[in-house]
Design a protein around this motif. Structure first.
Motif, PDB file in Angstrom:
ATOM      1  N   UNK A 255       0.745  -1.203   0.065  1.00  8.94           N
ATOM      2  CA  UNK A 255       0.051   0.140   0.035  1.00  8.94           C
ATOM      3  C   UNK A 255       0.889   1.270  -0.128  1.00  8.94           C
ATOM      4  N   UNK A 256       2.152   1.149   0.589  1.00  7.77           N
ATOM      5  CA  UNK A 256       2.923   2.416   0.749  1.00  7.77           C
ATOM      6  C   UNK A 256       3.421   2.515  -0.789  1.00  7.77           C
ATOM      7  N   UNK A 257       4.051   1.480  -1.429  1.00 11.11           N
ATOM      8  CA  UNK A 257       4.372   1.574  -2.756  1.00 11.11           C
ATOM      9  C   UNK A 257       3.261   2.187  -3.735  1.00 11.11           C
ATOM     10  N   UNK A 258       2.113   1.715  -3.530  1.00  8.21           N
ATOM     11  CA  UNK A 258       1.041   2.054  -4.563  1.00  8.21           C
ATOM     12  C   UNK A 258       0.852   3.702  -4.255  1.00  8.21           C
ATOM     13  N   UNK A 259       1.087   3.814  -3.074  1.00  8.70           N
ATOM     14  CA  UNK A 259       0.817   5.395  -2.758  1.00  8.70           C
ATOM     15  C   UNK A 259       1.847   6.296  -2.780  1.00  8.70           C
ATOM     16  N   UNK A 260       3.001   5.738  -3.474  1.00 10.13           N
ATOM     17  CA  UNK A 260       4.108   6.600  -3.580  1.00 10.13           C
ATOM     18  C   UNK A 260       4.999   7.001  -2.266  1.00 10.13           C
ATOM     19  N   UNK A 261       5.050   6.006  -1.275  1.00 11.11           N
ATOM     20  CA  UNK A 261       6.049   6.163  -0.115  1.00 11.11           C
ATOM     21  C   UNK A 261       6.894   5.150  -0.531  1.00 11.11           C
ATOM     22  N   UNK A 262       8.164   5.610   0.151  1.00 10.29           N
ATOM     23  CA  UNK A 262       9.155   4.442  -0.034  1.00 10.29           C
ATOM     24  C   UNK A 262       9.122   3.334   1.152  1.00 10.29           C
ATOM     25  N   UNK A 263       9.842   2.078   0.777  1.00 10.97           N
ATOM     26  CA  UNK A 263       9.706   1.054   1.615  1.00 10.97           C
ATOM     27  C   UNK A 263      10.241   1.553   3.166  1.00 10.97           C
ATOM     28  N   UNK A 264       9.745   0.791   4.120  1.00  9.87           N
ATOM     29  CA  UNK A 264       9.924   1.295   5.421  1.00  9.87           C
ATOM     30  C   UNK A 264      11.396   1.058   5.749  1.00  9.87           C
ATOM     31  N   UNK A 265      12.135   0.128   5.247  1.00  6.36           N
ATOM     32  CA  UNK A 265      13.677   0.340   5.520  1.00  6.36           C
ATOM     33  C   UNK A 265      14.324   1.487   4.829  1.00  6.36           C
ATOM     34  N   UNK A 266      13.776   1.991   3.877  1.00  9.01           N
ATOM     35  CA  UNK A 266      14.441   3.143   3.183  1.00  9.01           C
ATOM     36  C   UNK A 266      14.246   4.297   4.181  1.00  9.01           C
ATOM     37  N   UNK A 267      13.384   4.404   5.094  1.00 11.47           N
ATOM     38  CA  UNK A 267      13.114   5.096   5.979  1.00 11.47           C
ATOM     39  C   UNK A 267      13.548   5.277   7.554  1.00 11.47           C
ATOM     40  N   UNK A 268      14.347   3.901   7.514  1.00 13.27           N
ATOM     41  CA  UNK A 268      14.973   3.603   8.885  1.00 13.27           C
ATOM     42  C   UNK A 268      13.698   3.195   9.764  1.00 13.27           C
ATOM     43  N   UNK A 269      12.591   2.608   9.124  1.00 11.41           N
ATOM     44  CA  UNK A 269      11.464   2.256   9.947  1.00 11.41           C
ATOM     45  C   UNK A 269      11.238   0.773   9.703  1.00 11.41           C
ATOM     46  N   UNK A 270      12.438  -0.103   9.290  1.00 12.58           N
ATOM     47  CA  UNK A 270      12.243  -1.305   8.987  1.00 12.58           C
ATOM     48  C   UNK A 270      11.569  -2.028  10.461  1.00 12.58           C
ATOM     49  N   UNK A 271      10.694  -3.043  10.102  1.00 15.71           N
ATOM     50  CA  UNK A 271       9.939  -3.641  11.300  1.00 15.71           C
ATOM     51  C   UNK A 271      11.064  -4.998  11.622  1.00 15.71           C
ATOM     52  N   UNK A 272      11.772  -4.553  12.680  1.00 11.01           N
ATOM     53  CA  UNK A 272      12.923  -5.421  12.907  1.00 11.01           C
ATOM     54  C   UNK A 272      12.236  -6.698  13.937  1.00 11.01           C
ATOM     55  N   UNK A 273      11.395  -6.377  14.756  1.00  8.27           N
ATOM     56  CA  UNK A 273      10.781  -7.121  15.911  1.00  8.27           C
ATOM     57  C   UNK A 273      10.075  -8.639  15.426  1.00  8.27           C
ATOM     58  N   UNK A 274      10.052  -8.856  14.199  1.00  5.88           N
ATOM     59  CA  UNK A 274       9.496  -9.992  13.711  1.00  5.88           C
ATOM     60  C   UNK A 274      10.370 -11.022  13.456  1.00  5.88           C
TER      61      UNK A 274
END
Lengths: 309, 380
Positions: A255-274
């Motif tokens: 959904x982020x990609x579809x709406x023009x937002x970068x992958x979470x990892x590119x913004x330092x917000x990668x979901x690490x806890x999984x």
């Protein structure tokens, strides 16, 4: 090889991204349970998960305009009463505070009649001081709702972007069960979000994760931002809390990609806890080991096999 | 000078957490000469915080402590007491202490600061670290909606002191850094009415807010919890370096300073640590800054450890004295000679202490009554 099953059901007749009513949610829940049960009769599955006792349902009401939908909770309650035989008063919808529940549209009820709905801040509830529960790097008191009041628990999270954790879905929602969540937001909430769900009262009573992804805030969360909402129309259900989040993350990133937002990892917000959740045995993060069953339902409740998008 | 109100204060020295229970509050404040009516409240404060900045990408960055929490809408910082609401940052604990008490100033401990007097001690919920040994974890590790809070605006805090002739207000028990605005306003108002203020802190605070509040403070006690970064990482969830910087800043400001080091068996109790601590204090603060080595009691997340053996504390004392520190004390060891103050020049007993009983023996103002040496502190 053990596979963790995750059911994803998308309601196809909601092009305007509207809130769904109780009947629609009921239809979607039934479809999810059929996918989990691999058949039309999901009653044995529900009975296995919720044999006798009280069932807690943790909502996510942080953002009053984007909470766990009350009609979803109503529909789930209907199902539990019917399929598991749970008494209405043995259902407890809960959150951190009564204020959050009320703001999200729930009706508070701490009485002995009807479905209960209450916050941990209800007089006489609070956090259980009898024991500090520890796992990994987390040391917390757990809400008495979980330690004393419920036998089985359903995590009813909302899929949304979270600018610290990357994503809030199921695991992050359980921060609402502990007294000191503010201590555990460092390093993108990792490994803390996984550790919290390993605390004994949470781990032992967890039965299902249900993620409300009908309307998904794909950016600028977790506070509500109506300009970043996308209609997805989905519910994600699994017994495996990590796998449910892993599939939720796939949806959020798309959904982020579809709406023009970068992958979470590119913004330092990668979901690490999984990844951490899989390491400690909480559940499955590896997509190869997740048996994802997706379907679409129409207005008549007809299910057709489908993909996430 | 005997502590005349000793017995009364024993009755009111319930730990901070006692104030969380309605029925214990009157006992906790039993030392007050004039009864005060306190009102509990479930409401949280909404006072804009003083040290933060708005971020270009949205959200705010807190400027109170070195953690520099970045907080998005509706979220709180690590301390749990400061919340971002639409990119305005609020303190939720202003005027809402959850612990009130009348304590001997020696309990803080401050041994060179008006010995034998009392301090009206208060704390709100929350803390910016998470010490595994915390004695008051039930308030320090709680969010304000989880504690039982009392409405006490700064004017009422000062009034309590004036009406009961308590000369000092102590910001203590949890961590005053996180109720910075409340502390500042009380201290400022207190000074206008001749009431002193002391901050009892872990010293994990940024330079600017510390510089702002120091002129309003008469004394500061810093818990230097260890002298190793690893200790701060593993047992405090903080950092050592900013605390050392804060200590130097406080010392340089001229505000009276004392240092406490809680000695925990196996965690921070080696000779090398005692030596390094003493050398750092002597080099950076001066040999005349009082250092208290206090005894650990099993608590919170360290219940598996034993209380500190007296021999360990003695070793800390001997090491620090050998390194040249002039005022070294042992705490939580009632009756030990190292509770008392001795003249570094002639060895005369200046202030005799037995627990919280204080007797001024040989102190004339700020000088030793025997040899005339100047004794640092605030003894007026």
């Amino acid at each position: 090889m053990h596979m963790s099953r995750v059911a994803v059901v998308i309601y196809t007749a909601n092009p305007d991204n509207k809130f769904l009513d109780r009947d629609k949610y009921r239809m979607m829940l039934e479809a999810c349970f059929r996918l989990l049960a691999s058949g039309n009769d999901y009653t044995p599955l529900i009975k296995r998960l919720f044999t006798k006792g009280t069932v807690g349902m943790k909502t996510n009401c942080l953002a009053r305009s984007n909470p766990t939908a009350p009609p979803l909770v109503d529909a789930l309650s209907d199902l539990l009463i019917k399929a598991a035989g749970t008494a209405e008063n043995d259902l407890i919808v809960w959150e951190r505070t009564n204020r959050e529940l009320k703001n999200a549209g729930f009706t508070l009820n701490a009485s002995s009649f009807g479905r209960r709905c209450l916050g941990t801040d209800t007089t006489g509830v609070g956090y259980d001081n009898d024991e500090i529960h520890s796992f990994g790097q987390v040391n917390s008191l757990v809400t008495s709702i979980l330690t004393r009041m419920v036998d089985h628990h359903i995590n009813l999270g909302v899929l949304k972007h979270h600018s610290v954790a990357g994503m809030s879905a199921g695991l992050k929602n359980m921060y609402g069960a502990i007294n000191n969540p503010n201590k555990y937001h460092g390093n993108n909430c990792s490994p803390f979000a996984a550790d919290v769900s390993m605390l004994a009262p949470i781990r032992q009573k967890h039965r299902l994760t249900i993620i409300d992804a009908v309307r998904v805030q794909y950016d600028n969360g977790p506070g509500f931002d109506g300009s970043r909402m996308a209609g997805y129309g989905g519910l994600i259900v699994s017994e495996d809390s990590v796998a449910a989040d892993r599939i939720s993350l796939e949806i959020l990133e798309r959904l982020r990609k579809t709406n023009g937002r970068p992958p979470l990892a590119d913004t330092g917000q990668d979901v690490r806890y999984l990844v951490e959740g899989q390491k400690i045995g909480l559940g499955t993060d590896d997509l190869e080991k997740i048996d994802m069953q997706a379907a679409r339902v129409d207005d008549d409740g007809r299910m057709t096999p489908g993909e996430l998008f | 000078m005997e502590r005349r109100r000793f017995l009364k204060c024993i009755g009111c020295s319930a730990i901070a957490a006692a104030a969380m229970q309605t029925d214990l509050l009157p006992r906790a404040l039993g030392g007050l000469q004039n009864a005060m009516a306190f009102t509990y409240t479930d409401e949280l404060a909404s006072v804009e915080a003083r040290h933060y900045r708005k971020l270009d990408e949205g959200g705010i960055e807190c400027g109170i402590c070195p953690r520099k929490c970045r907080i998005t809408d509706l979220e709180r910082g690590y301390c749990g007491t400061r919340e971002n609401r639409s990119d305005t940052y609020y303190t939720l604990v202003y005027g809402l202490p959850c612990a009130l008490n009348i304590d001997p100033i020696e309990k803080k401990p401050l041994f060179h600061f008006h010995p034998g007097t009392d301090a009206f001690s208060l704390a709100t919920a929350g803390c910016n670290v998470n010490c595994k040994c915390c004695q008051n974890w039930d308030i320090s590790q709680s969010r304000p909606e989880q504690t039982k809070n009392i409405k006490l605006p700064p004017s009422d805090a000062v009034r309590v002191c004036r009406e009961n002739k308590v000369p000092t207000i102590a910001y203590t028990y949890s961590e005053p850094t996180i109720f910075f605005e409340y502390m500042y306003d009380i201290a400022e108002l207190g000074h206008k009415h001749g009431i002193r203020s002391v901050m009892i802190s872990g010293g994990y605070i940024q330079k600017d807010p510390l510089a702002e509040v120091l002129p309003q403070l008469d004394a500061v006690k810093i818990d230097l919890k260890g002298i190793r970064e690893e200790y701060y990482r593993d047992y405090v969830d903080g950092e050592l370096k900013p605390v050392l910087e804060a200590l130097v800043q406080i010392k340089n400001s001229g505000t009276w300073l004392e240092v406490v080091y809680l000695v925990i068996p196996t965690l921070n109790d080696t000779d090398e640590e005692f030596r390094d601590l003493a050398r750092w204090v002597k080099t950076n603060l001066g040999a005349d800054v009082p250092v208290h080595f206090t005894r650990f009691h099993p608590m919170y997340l360290l219940k598996h450890l034993p209380p500190t053996p007296q021999a360990t504390l003695q070793r800390a004392y001997d090491t620090a004295r050998a390194e040249g520190l002039e005022f070294v004390y042992l705490g939580n060891l009632v009756g030990h000679p190292a509770e008392s103050t001795y003249c570094p020049g002639c060895g005369a007993v200046l202030i005799h202490r037995y627990g919280y009983q204080v007797t001024i023996k040989n102190l004339k103002g700020n000088h030793c009554g025997s040899c005339g040496r100047e004794i640092p502190g605030r003894f007026g």
